[in-house]
Design a protein around this motif. Sequence first.
Motif, PDB file in Angstrom:
ATOM      1  N   PHE A 127     -28.170  22.965  14.369  1.00  0.00           N
ATOM      2  CA  PHE A 127     -27.746  23.737  15.539  1.00  0.00           C
ATOM      3  C   PHE A 127     -27.018  25.002  15.082  1.00  0.00           C
ATOM      4  CE2 PHE A 127     -28.116  19.317  16.778  1.00  0.00           C
ATOM      5  CZ  PHE A 127     -28.888  19.405  17.920  1.00  0.00           C
ATOM      6  N   PRO A 128     -27.761  25.988  14.589  1.00  0.00           N
ATOM      7  CA  PRO A 128     -27.136  27.200  14.049  1.00  0.00           C
ATOM      8  C   PRO A 128     -26.201  27.914  15.024  1.00  0.00           C
ATOM      9  CG  PRO A 128     -29.456  27.110  13.455  1.00  0.00           C
ATOM     10  CD  PRO A 128     -29.224  25.999  14.440  1.00  0.00           C
ATOM     11  N   ALA A 129     -26.530  27.897  16.322  1.00  0.00           N
ATOM     12  CA  ALA A 129     -25.700  28.620  17.292  1.00  0.00           C
ATOM     13  C   ALA A 129     -24.282  28.069  17.358  1.00  0.00           C
ATOM     14  CB  ALA A 129     -26.347  28.571  18.668  1.00  0.00           C
ATOM     15  N   MET A 130     -24.122  26.778  17.054  1.00  0.00           N
ATOM     16  CA  MET A 130     -22.782  26.196  17.072  1.00  0.00           C
ATOM     17  C   MET A 130     -21.898  26.779  15.975  1.00  0.00           C
ATOM     18  SD  MET A 130     -23.354  22.136  17.856  1.00  0.00           S
ATOM     19  CE  MET A 130     -21.573  21.849  17.891  1.00  0.00           C
ATOM     20  N   ILE A 131     -22.504  27.269  14.918  1.00  0.00           N
ATOM     21  CA  ILE A 131     -21.756  27.864  13.810  1.00  0.00           C
ATOM     22  C   ILE A 131     -21.619  29.366  13.995  1.00  0.00           C
ATOM     23  CG2 ILE A 131     -21.724  28.218  11.311  1.00  0.00           C
ATOM     24  CD1 ILE A 131     -21.347  25.327  12.003  1.00  0.00           C
ATOM     25  N   GLU A 132     -22.705  30.019  14.380  1.00  0.00           N
ATOM     26  CA  GLU A 132     -22.739  31.479  14.411  1.00  0.00           C
ATOM     27  C   GLU A 132     -21.785  32.069  15.442  1.00  0.00           C
ATOM     28  OE1 GLU A 132     -27.426  31.934  13.060  1.00  0.00           O
ATOM     29  OE2 GLU A 132     -26.867  31.808  15.190  1.00  0.00           O
ATOM     30  N   GLY A 133     -21.704  31.458  16.615  1.00  0.00           N
ATOM     31  CA  GLY A 133     -20.864  32.009  17.679  1.00  0.00           C
ATOM     32  C   GLY A 133     -19.405  32.146  17.289  1.00  0.00           C
ATOM     33  N   PRO A 134     -18.732  31.050  16.918  1.00  0.00           N
ATOM     34  CA  PRO A 134     -17.310  31.143  16.565  1.00  0.00           C
ATOM     35  C   PRO A 134     -17.027  32.062  15.383  1.00  0.00           C
ATOM     36  CG  PRO A 134     -17.916  28.878  17.009  1.00  0.00           C
ATOM     37  CD  PRO A 134     -19.190  29.657  16.985  1.00  0.00           C
ATOM     38  N   LEU A 135     -17.944  32.125  14.417  1.00  0.00           N
ATOM     39  CA  LEU A 135     -17.704  32.949  13.232  1.00  0.00           C
ATOM     40  C   LEU A 135     -17.894  34.435  13.506  1.00  0.00           C
ATOM     41  CD1 LEU A 135     -19.295  30.835  10.372  1.00  0.00           C
ATOM     42  CD2 LEU A 135     -16.905  30.979  11.063  1.00  0.00           C
ATOM     43  N   ALA A 136     -18.388  34.766  14.691  1.00  0.00           N
ATOM     44  CA  ALA A 136     -18.558  36.170  15.071  1.00  0.00           C
ATOM     45  C   ALA A 136     -17.339  36.704  15.817  1.00  0.00           C
ATOM     46  CB  ALA A 136     -19.807  36.336  15.934  1.00  0.00           C
ATOM     47  N   GLU A 137     -16.281  35.925  15.882  1.00  0.00           N
ATOM     48  CA  GLU A 137     -15.091  36.305  16.632  1.00  0.00           C
ATOM     49  C   GLU A 137     -13.853  36.284  15.734  1.00  0.00           C
ATOM     50  OE1 GLU A 137     -15.258  37.272  19.725  1.00  0.00           O
ATOM     51  OE2 GLU A 137     -17.300  36.649  20.184  1.00  0.00           O
ATOM     52  N   SER A 138     -12.821  37.012  16.160  1.00  0.00           N
ATOM     53  CA  SER A 138     -11.472  36.911  15.607  1.00  0.00           C
ATOM     54  C   SER A 138     -11.418  37.139  14.096  1.00  0.00           C
ATOM     55  CB  SER A 138     -10.886  35.543  15.982  1.00  0.00           C
ATOM     56  OG  SER A 138      -9.524  35.435  15.625  1.00  0.00           O
ATOM     57  N   ILE A 139     -10.528  36.424  13.429  1.00  0.00           N
ATOM     58  CA  ILE A 139     -10.286  36.636  12.002  1.00  0.00           C
ATOM     59  C   ILE A 139     -11.522  36.357  11.144  1.00  0.00           C
ATOM     60  CG2 ILE A 139      -8.944  35.819  10.018  1.00  0.00           C
ATOM     61  CD1 ILE A 139      -6.539  35.577  11.860  1.00  0.00           C
ATOM     62  N   ASP A 175     -16.619  41.264   8.006  1.00  0.00           N
ATOM     63  CA  ASP A 175     -16.824  42.706   8.115  1.00  0.00           C
ATOM     64  C   ASP A 175     -16.198  43.444   6.935  1.00  0.00           C
ATOM     65  OD1 ASP A 175     -18.189  42.398  10.485  1.00  0.00           O
ATOM     66  OD2 ASP A 175     -16.444  42.827  11.761  1.00  0.00           O
ATOM     67  N   GLN A 176     -15.095  42.900   6.419  1.00  0.00           N
ATOM     68  CA  GLN A 176     -14.415  43.519   5.283  1.00  0.00           C
ATOM     69  C   GLN A 176     -15.119  43.229   3.958  1.00  0.00           C
ATOM     70  OE1 GLN A 176     -10.493  41.818   5.698  1.00  0.00           O
ATOM     71  NE2 GLN A 176      -9.743  43.510   6.954  1.00  0.00           N
ATOM     72  N   GLY A 177     -16.129  42.368   3.995  1.00  0.00           N
ATOM     73  CA  GLY A 177     -16.845  42.051   2.774  1.00  0.00           C
ATOM     74  C   GLY A 177     -16.167  41.021   1.899  1.00  0.00           C
ATOM     75  N   LEU A 178     -15.148  40.338   2.430  1.00  0.00           N
ATOM     76  CA  LEU A 178     -14.449  39.320   1.644  1.00  0.00           C
ATOM     77  C   LEU A 178     -15.242  38.020   1.577  1.00  0.00           C
ATOM     78  CD1 LEU A 178     -10.836  39.872   3.038  1.00  0.00           C
ATOM     79  CD2 LEU A 178     -11.844  40.795   0.938  1.00  0.00           C
ATOM     80  N   ALA A 179     -16.104  37.806   2.558  1.00  0.00           N
ATOM     81  CA  ALA A 179     -16.918  36.587   2.598  1.00  0.00           C
ATOM     82  C   ALA A 179     -18.243  36.901   3.273  1.00  0.00           C
ATOM     83  CB  ALA A 179     -16.203  35.467   3.345  1.00  0.00           C
ATOM     84  N   THR A 180     -19.246  36.160   2.870  1.00  0.00           N
ATOM     85  CA  THR A 180     -20.561  36.227   3.511  1.00  0.00           C
ATOM     86  C   THR A 180     -20.951  34.819   3.923  1.00  0.00           C
ATOM     87  OG1 THR A 180     -21.264  38.117   2.168  1.00  0.00           O
ATOM     88  CG2 THR A 180     -22.988  36.802   3.215  1.00  0.00           C
ATOM     89  N   VAL A 181     -21.194  34.612   5.205  1.00  0.00           N
ATOM     90  CA  VAL A 181     -21.578  33.297   5.710  1.00  0.00           C
ATOM     91  C   VAL A 181     -23.005  33.378   6.237  1.00  0.00           C
ATOM     92  CG1 VAL A 181     -21.041  31.412   7.284  1.00  0.00           C
ATOM     93  CG2 VAL A 181     -19.182  32.800   6.343  1.00  0.00           C
ATOM     94  N   ARG A 182     -23.866  32.537   5.697  1.00  0.00           N
ATOM     95  CA  ARG A 182     -25.262  32.468   6.137  1.00  0.00           C
ATOM     96  C   ARG A 182     -25.510  31.088   6.734  1.00  0.00           C
ATOM     97  NH1 ARG A 182     -25.453  35.274   0.989  1.00  0.00           N
ATOM     98  NH2 ARG A 182     -25.402  33.216   0.006  1.00  0.00           N
ATOM     99  N   VAL A 183     -26.139  31.064   7.891  1.00  0.00           N
ATOM    100  CA  VAL A 183     -26.395  29.807   8.593  1.00  0.00           C
ATOM    101  C   VAL A 183     -27.893  29.538   8.581  1.00  0.00           C
ATOM    102  CG1 VAL A 183     -26.045  28.506  10.709  1.00  0.00           C
ATOM    103  CG2 VAL A 183     -24.377  30.243  10.042  1.00  0.00           C
ATOM    104  N   HIS A 184     -28.286  28.348   8.157  1.00  0.00           N
ATOM    105  CA  HIS A 184     -29.695  27.996   8.013  1.00  0.00           C
ATOM    106  C   HIS A 184     -30.043  26.807   8.912  1.00  0.00           C
ATOM    107  CE1 HIS A 184     -29.715  30.441   4.286  1.00  0.00           C
ATOM    108  NE2 HIS A 184     -28.528  29.873   4.064  1.00  0.00           N
TER     109      HIS A 184
END
Length: 244
Positions: free
Chosen positions: A11-23, A29-38
């Motif tokens: 269920f990728p949407a369960m991960i992608e939504g929250p990680l697109a918000e807030s901190i 965006d700052q390039g400190l981390a890259t999260v890929r959901v498969h």
Amino acid sequence: MTLEVDVLTLFPAMIEGPLAESIPARIQDQGLATVRVHDLRRWGLGRHRSVDDAPYGGGAGMVLRIEPVAAALDELQRPDSTVVLLDPAGTVFRQPIAHELAARHHLILVCARYEGVDDRIRDLVDLELSIGDYVVTGGELPALVVIDAVLRLLPGAIDAASVDEESFADGLLEYPQYTRPAEFRGKGVPSVLVSGHHGEVRRWRHREALRRTMERRRDLLEVRPLSDEERRLVEELQDESSED
């Protein structure tokens, strides 16, 4: 160094939504981390991309098959990868583990689903983590907890002082916090916090952190080495508690 995180989920949407918000979003965006959901079904079996099957021996529910997980790991795993299975039987996730994971280069999080996983999947992972002694519908919410806790510890992610003084940073719960107004419905702010005496404020905060930990999470004190001064403070707090 950029921390890379790959998440395997149905269920990728369960991960992608929250990680697109807030901190978490700002950290990415700052390039400190890259999260890929498969989507794990990408490695599913047959025309229907099957990822589960009935358990041997009978019983309710379905079990996550090993082949899709193994195929995904074959493609994603690197020499510097740490593979984590989110599972109720795992080690309870705590702040020291978050610090350890924040120092890694590449995390792969496997979100369990259904009635559990084929037990041979455990041979493919480096670490099994649980977020507590309860059961949720899958590994997606635990994965989000782990990702959020880890990302905020990356250098430059948030103000270093916030990380140093928050709950569990020193093995204690955080001291009480107050802001304006100075009085609300008859309840005021402790006078020491508006005294301007920074040394007294530090001492008060440490004492109150010990008090809160003693009252709410005594188990943390049982495993944390205490200085002589802290032992004296704990004894004082115990005496005050018994008097009340």
